[in-house]
Write a protein that holds these residues in place. Sequence first.
Motif, short mmCIF file in Angstrom:
data_model
loop_
_atom_site.label_atom_id
_atom_site.label_comp_id
_atom_site.label_asym_id
_atom_site.label_seq_id
_atom_site.Cartn_x
_atom_site.Cartn_y
_atom_site.Cartn_z
N VAL A 176 0.84 -1.21 0.00
CA VAL A 176 0.00 0.00 0.00
C VAL A 176 0.88 1.25 0.00
CG1 VAL A 176 -1.63 1.36 1.40
CG2 VAL A 176 -2.02 -1.09 1.04
N PHE A 177 1.92 1.27 0.81
CA PHE A 177 2.83 2.42 0.85
C PHE A 177 3.48 2.66 -0.51
CE2 PHE A 177 3.88 2.03 5.67
CZ PHE A 177 2.72 2.70 5.99
N TRP A 178 3.99 1.59 -1.14
CA TRP A 178 4.66 1.76 -2.43
C TRP A 178 3.68 2.09 -3.54
CZ3 TRP A 178 9.28 3.25 -2.86
CH2 TRP A 178 10.25 2.87 -1.93
N THR A 179 2.47 1.55 -3.47
CA THR A 179 1.46 1.92 -4.47
C THR A 179 1.14 3.40 -4.37
OG1 THR A 179 0.49 -0.30 -4.40
CG2 THR A 179 -0.88 1.46 -5.30
N ALA A 180 0.91 3.87 -3.15
CA ALA A 180 0.61 5.28 -2.94
C ALA A 180 1.79 6.17 -3.34
CB ALA A 180 0.23 5.53 -1.48
N GLY A 181 2.99 5.78 -2.94
CA GLY A 181 4.16 6.59 -3.24
C GLY A 181 4.48 6.66 -4.72
#
Length: 167
Positions: free
Chosen positions: A95-100
């Motif tokens: 989720v963090f990498w998708t958002a980033g």
Amino acid sequence: MAFDTHMRRGHPIVFSLIIFFSIIELAISAWLTSRFNAHHNYFSLAERDRTRFLLFTSIWTIVVSGAYMFFFFSLPNSTFSSVASHVVFLFLTWVFWTAGAASITAALGGGLNCNTQSVFVYCGQLNALEGFAWVIWILVTFAILVVLIRGIFAARRGDGMRGPLIA
């Protein structure tokens, strides 16, 4: 048993690649953040804030992935080496990498052609930041898919999601 052999070999390889590329992302995002803080020459607040978020995400990934590699080797039957623990950690990281990655791509308009634009001061570095974010996203996506497949096998075996990653 063949899947266990692949997990014993593949887990350290995939997590090492994730950590390696996260260190590169850390270096780029930390450098950009320091430049933005020192010179205030960011194009928009979105560019600045999304670079900072990628800095946080890369630090998160390095620290927690390193811990999971330690648990995988040192405590293979612990809670932190379970399928469920890996799914939770990898999902949150995904989720963090998708958002980033998506947010920096949106801030840059889908990528920059450094030969034709003059708006973004650190064009090459921002392109690298975006590219490595997507590479890490692909690696984390691959890792979570493999762990989910492993979870299905563990559930069929009777261990459930609390069972170890390697039987």
